[in-house]
Every structure is written in C-alpha cells, then in structure tokens.
Write an enzyme that holds these catalytic residues in place. Sequence first.
Site, PDB file in Angstrom:
ATOM      1  N   VAL A   1      -6.487 -14.040  -0.104  1.00 47.90           N
ATOM      2  CA  VAL A   1      -7.247 -14.862  -1.042  1.00 47.90           C
ATOM      3  C   VAL A   1      -6.997 -14.438  -2.241  1.00 47.90           C
ATOM      4  CG1 VAL A   1      -9.487 -13.775  -0.812  1.00 47.90           C
ATOM      5  CG2 VAL A   1      -9.379 -16.100  -1.310  1.00 47.90           C
ATOM      6  N   ILE A   2      -7.187 -12.989  -2.686  1.00 48.39           N
ATOM      7  CA  ILE A   2      -6.822 -12.889  -4.222  1.00 48.39           C
ATOM      8  C   ILE A   2      -5.359 -13.296  -4.599  1.00 48.39           C
ATOM      9  CG2 ILE A   2      -7.094 -10.630  -5.763  1.00 48.39           C
ATOM     10  CD1 ILE A   2      -9.383  -9.767  -4.364  1.00 48.39           C
TER      11      ILE A   2
ATOM     12  N   ILE B   1       0.880  -1.096   0.073  1.00 47.14           N
ATOM     13  CA  ILE B   1       0.073   0.222  -0.006  1.00 47.14           C
ATOM     14  C   ILE B   1       1.075   1.346  -0.087  1.00 47.14           C
ATOM     15  CG2 ILE B   1      -1.682   1.368   1.184  1.00 47.14           C
ATOM     16  CD1 ILE B   1      -2.842  -1.432   2.428  1.00 47.14           C
TER      17      ILE B   1
ATOM     18  N   ASN C   1      12.163  -0.717   6.360  1.00 44.52           N
ATOM     19  CA  ASN C   1      13.105  -1.356   6.710  1.00 44.52           C
ATOM     20  C   ASN C   1      13.545  -2.763   6.023  1.00 44.52           C
ATOM     21  OD1 ASN C   1      11.412  -3.154   7.463  1.00 44.52           O
ATOM     22  ND2 ASN C   1      12.047  -3.470   9.525  1.00 44.52           N
TER      23      ASN C   1
ATOM     24  N   ILE D   1      10.900   1.881  12.284  1.00 44.09           N
ATOM     25  CA  ILE D   1      10.148   2.800  12.923  1.00 44.09           C
ATOM     26  C   ILE D   1      10.506   2.595  14.621  1.00 44.09           C
ATOM     27  CG2 ILE D   1       8.494   3.368  11.324  1.00 44.09           C
ATOM     28  CD1 ILE D   1       6.809   1.145  12.822  1.00 44.09           C
TER      29      ILE D   1
ATOM     30  N   THR E   1       9.529  -6.684   4.756  1.00 38.14           N
ATOM     31  CA  THR E   1       8.483  -7.227   3.720  1.00 38.14           C
ATOM     32  C   THR E   1       8.387  -6.393   2.684  1.00 38.14           C
ATOM     33  OG1 THR E   1       6.670  -6.165   4.915  1.00 38.14           O
ATOM     34  CG2 THR E   1       7.088  -8.468   5.554  1.00 38.14           C
TER      35      THR E   1
ATOM     36  N   TYR F   1      -2.344  -8.687  16.635  1.00 37.46           N
ATOM     37  CA  TYR F   1      -2.467  -7.620  15.717  1.00 37.46           C
ATOM     38  C   TYR F   1      -3.660  -6.492  15.769  1.00 37.46           C
ATOM     39  CZ  TYR F   1      -2.892  -5.824  11.019  1.00 37.46           C
ATOM     40  OH  TYR F   1      -2.999  -5.121   9.717  1.00 37.46           O
TER      41      TYR F   1
ATOM     42  N   ALA G   1       3.915   1.391   7.996  1.00 32.45           N
ATOM     43  CA  ALA G   1       4.755   0.378   8.415  1.00 32.45           C
ATOM     44  C   ALA G   1       4.156  -0.328   9.585  1.00 32.45           C
ATOM     45  CB  ALA G   1       6.038   1.068   8.759  1.00 32.45           C
TER      46      ALA G   1
HETATM   47  C1  UD2 Z   1      -7.936 -10.024   6.481  1.00 27.57           C
HETATM   48  C2  UD2 Z   1      -6.446  -9.733   6.554  1.00 27.57           C
HETATM   49  C3  UD2 Z   1      -5.833  -9.699   7.974  1.00 27.57           C
HETATM   50  C4  UD2 Z   1      -6.718  -8.961   8.996  1.00 27.57           C
HETATM   51  C5  UD2 Z   1      -8.063  -9.854   9.031  1.00 27.57           C
HETATM   52  C6  UD2 Z   1      -8.963  -9.029   9.788  1.00 27.57           C
HETATM   53  C7  UD2 Z   1      -5.772  -9.720   4.151  1.00 27.57           C
HETATM   54  C8  UD2 Z   1      -4.806 -10.512   3.245  1.00 27.57           C
HETATM   55  N1  UD2 Z   1      -5.922 -10.492   5.523  1.00 27.57           N
HETATM   56  O1  UD2 Z   1      -8.033 -11.371   6.585  1.00 27.57           O
HETATM   57  O2  UD2 Z   1      -4.590  -9.204   7.732  1.00 27.57           O
HETATM   58  O3  UD2 Z   1      -6.828  -7.847   8.861  1.00 27.57           O
HETATM   59  O4  UD2 Z   1      -8.771  -9.351   7.547  1.00 27.57           O
HETATM   60  O5  UD2 Z   1     -10.387  -9.609   9.938  1.00 27.57           O
HETATM   61  O6  UD2 Z   1      -6.189  -8.855   3.841  1.00 27.57           O
HETATM   62  N2  UD2 Z   1      -9.646 -18.238   1.567  1.00 27.57           N
HETATM   63  C9  UD2 Z   1     -10.069 -19.225   0.961  1.00 27.57           C
HETATM   64  N3  UD2 Z   1      -8.738 -20.073   0.226  1.00 27.57           N
HETATM   65  C10 UD2 Z   1      -7.748 -19.361   0.101  1.00 27.57           C
HETATM   66  C11 UD2 Z   1      -7.496 -18.457   1.038  1.00 27.57           C
HETATM   67  C12 UD2 Z   1      -8.557 -17.694   1.759  1.00 27.57           C
HETATM   68  O7  UD2 Z   1     -10.974 -19.837   0.692  1.00 27.57           O
HETATM   69  O8  UD2 Z   1      -6.713 -20.037  -0.380  1.00 27.57           O
HETATM   70  C13 UD2 Z   1     -10.816 -17.481   2.187  1.00 27.57           C
HETATM   71  C14 UD2 Z   1     -10.517 -17.445   3.936  1.00 27.57           C
HETATM   72  O9  UD2 Z   1     -10.870 -18.521   4.605  1.00 27.57           O
HETATM   73  C15 UD2 Z   1     -11.360 -16.172   4.222  1.00 27.57           C
HETATM   74  C16 UD2 Z   1     -11.282 -15.477   2.990  1.00 27.57           C
HETATM   75  O10 UD2 Z   1     -10.814 -16.297   1.769  1.00 27.57           O
HETATM   76  O11 UD2 Z   1     -12.590 -16.512   4.487  1.00 27.57           O
HETATM   77  C17 UD2 Z   1     -10.614 -14.258   2.825  1.00 27.57           C
HETATM   78  O12 UD2 Z   1      -9.200 -14.650   3.621  1.00 27.57           O
HETATM   79  P1  UD2 Z   1      -7.870 -13.649   3.480  1.00 27.57           P
HETATM   80  O13 UD2 Z   1      -7.000 -14.330   4.060  1.00 27.57           O
HETATM   81  O14 UD2 Z   1      -7.551 -13.044   2.344  1.00 27.57           O
HETATM   82  O15 UD2 Z   1      -8.435 -12.358   4.247  1.00 27.57           O
HETATM   83  P2  UD2 Z   1      -9.174 -12.363   5.965  1.00 27.57           P
HETATM   84  O16 UD2 Z   1     -10.353 -11.489   5.649  1.00 27.57           O
HETATM   85  O17 UD2 Z   1      -9.364 -13.589   6.434  1.00 27.57           O
END
Ligand code: UD2
Length: 316
Positions: A188-189, A14, A34, A57, A37, A144, A77
């Site tokens: 997931v994307i 971002i 730093n 930071i 990532t 977190y 960060a």
């Molecule tokens: C997001 C944030 C996380 C935290 C969280 C708070 C991201 C990447 N992660 O997690 O940092 O802020 O929100 O609520 O933005 N899924 C699948 N298959 C896969 C991977 C994921 O089905 O191969 C599903 C997963 O089980 C979930 C959904 O996709 O229901 C979204 O998963 P995610 O890891 O992208 O994001 P999230 O919302 O769990």
Amino acid sequence: MTRRALVTGGAGFIGSHLVDALVEDGWQVAVLDNLSTGRTENLAQSHGRIEFVEGDIRDRKLVESVAKGCTAVFHQAAVVSVPLTVQDPVGSAEVNEIGTLNVLEACRRQKVNSVVLASSCAVYGDDPEVPKKEDMPARPSSPYAVQKLAGEYYAGVFSSLYGISAVCLRYFNVYGPRQDPSSPYAGVISIFMDRAVKKLPPTIHGDGDQYRDFIFVKDVVRANLLAASATDAAGKVFNIGTGRQVTIKDLWEQFSKISGYAAAPEYGSARDGDIRESLADTGKANGELGFEPEVSFEDGLAAAFRWFEAMSYHYS
Ligand code: UD2
C-alpha cells in the site's frame, strides 16, 4: 578474521539493504539472486565490493558452493507475492520450500553455523486476535503462508538435529526505498506514493480503519544482524514489527503532509480475503534479541518518498 556472508535474494528490496549494511560493517559479501524480481540497480551502493552470483536457490549444488566458507547466511530469496503462490502453489513451493531446504542443507554440509531466514506475519493468517504473539497457533490461509511456515519448521528441526543456529524472522509490513512500486502486488505504501507522484487520489479498500504494523527496511536489516549474532536463538521465531499500528486512512493523511498532495481518497470495496488488523507483539524480539526499531514512521515515510521521487524522475 574475515567474516563472510551469503545473502540470497540480495538484489531484492530487503536483501539489498542487508548487503549494504554488511559491506559497511566490513563483511565479505556474496549475493545469490536469480533477478526474477531483484534488480542489479539495487546493488549500486555496494558495486565492486561484493561477489554477485546470478543463480537460483533451486540449484542445490550452486547454493552449496556459494555457502562454502560463510560465517552467516541470510536467506531472503523467495516468491514474495501471495497471489502468485495462489496461482502457482507447486512452482512457488519449489522456491519457497525446497529452495529454503536447499539453503539449510548447504549450511549443514558446509558447517555454516548461523542462518537467518525471512518469514512473514502471513503465518498468523486470519486469526483476529491482536497483537500477534509468536506462540499463537499459526493459521496459514495461503500457499505463501504454508511455505513460510514450512521453512520455520525446517529451521527448528535443523537447529535441533544438526546443531546449526537457524533463526526465523516474521516480518510485518516492510516498507522503504527500493520497494518495487511497479509490481501489481506492491504494498500500500508504494501504491500511495505512486498515486501522489501522479497527482491522482488513492483508492482505499474498505473503510480505511483497518490497520497494519509498518516497519522500515533498515530496522529489519538490524534485526537480521542481531539474529545472526544471537547466542540463544537457534530454531526460534521472532516477530519483526514496531508494535505500533497505523490505519490505512491515517497512512494517507500522514503521507499527504510529506508529499504535499492532499487529495481526498476514493473508497472502494474491501479487498477479498483482506486481513483487518495486523500488529506485532515485539516483546520476544526485544527481550531475546535486544531488537528495538529506531526509525519513526514519519522519518521512514519521508525517506521512502525521497527515494521514490528521485526514482520516478529517473525513469519517466
Ligand atoms: C502483507 C504483505 C503480504 C503478506 C500479508 C500477510 C506487503 C506488500 N504484503 O499484505 O505479502 O505477507 O501481509 O498478512 O507487505 N490497501 C488499500 N489501497 C491500496 C492498496 C492496499 O486500501 O491501493 C489496503 C489493503 O486493502 C490492506 C492494506 O492496505 O488493508 C495493506 O495492504 P498491503 O497489500 O500493503 O499489505 P497486506 O498487509 O495486505
């Protein structure tokens, strides 16, 4: 008058888009990262036009020296992986809490009036109520989330005690070019794009009817710029989402059309601790910041995929 901005985490997903937008808009930009990532490749577009400081930071003096003379600081960060904060609550708090405090303190001491901090929808935790509104009680369920909430509280206190404008943006599920697909904690994307490029079916955890509010990274950047210039947002928190839900099942279906790879997904068990539904109420950001997302999910997905394809050719 020259406007100078500091972007912490400016080499990240971002942060680097924010850097590009600020440079485009004529700002003088310093990046503090730093590279834990973040990647310098993310800054290719602004190469030669920014000041890059490799540093942490947690280094209070360094943060203060780069904040000096800034009109605005954008604090991106962080240790962004929820599982990493679960494994290492203290180490991650040093970055996410003390690091954030260092940024706010640097702004106080250097009289930087405007600070925008990246927060997260994670602060809502497992409260099943949707859409999420900023005045709902926070229910953090990971270190977190606690760390991000602490940052919000500090921002509120610094705004009222020291007269700086610290605005917190609760990002929902951000996606777009430069999101690191190789991380085991990738969203997931990114994971779905990786599968499509490899011509492998994705795994959907659970029934796939769970949904998220996916927001394109460039919209998040616009929200940051609006927050920095808002006149009545000091100490406030805002949801940054689209207010539109996409189920994981639909995500794969829409994405199949874009990628041309339409294999049926495999279904696995639901992920431990997974949140079922996440959706932003966007009324406050719209009413008080004038923020309206502009990139449709279809266009955003296509842009993310174009980048991903180009990058995977580049690295394979
Ligand atoms: C997001 C944030 C996380 C935290 C969280 C708070 C991201 C990447 N992660 O997690 O940092 O802020 O929100 O609520 O933005 N899924 C699948 N298959 C896969 C991977 C994921 O089905 O191969 C599903 C997963 O089980 C979930 C959904 O996709 O229901 C979204 O998963 P995610 O890891 O992208 O994001 P999230 O919302 O769990």
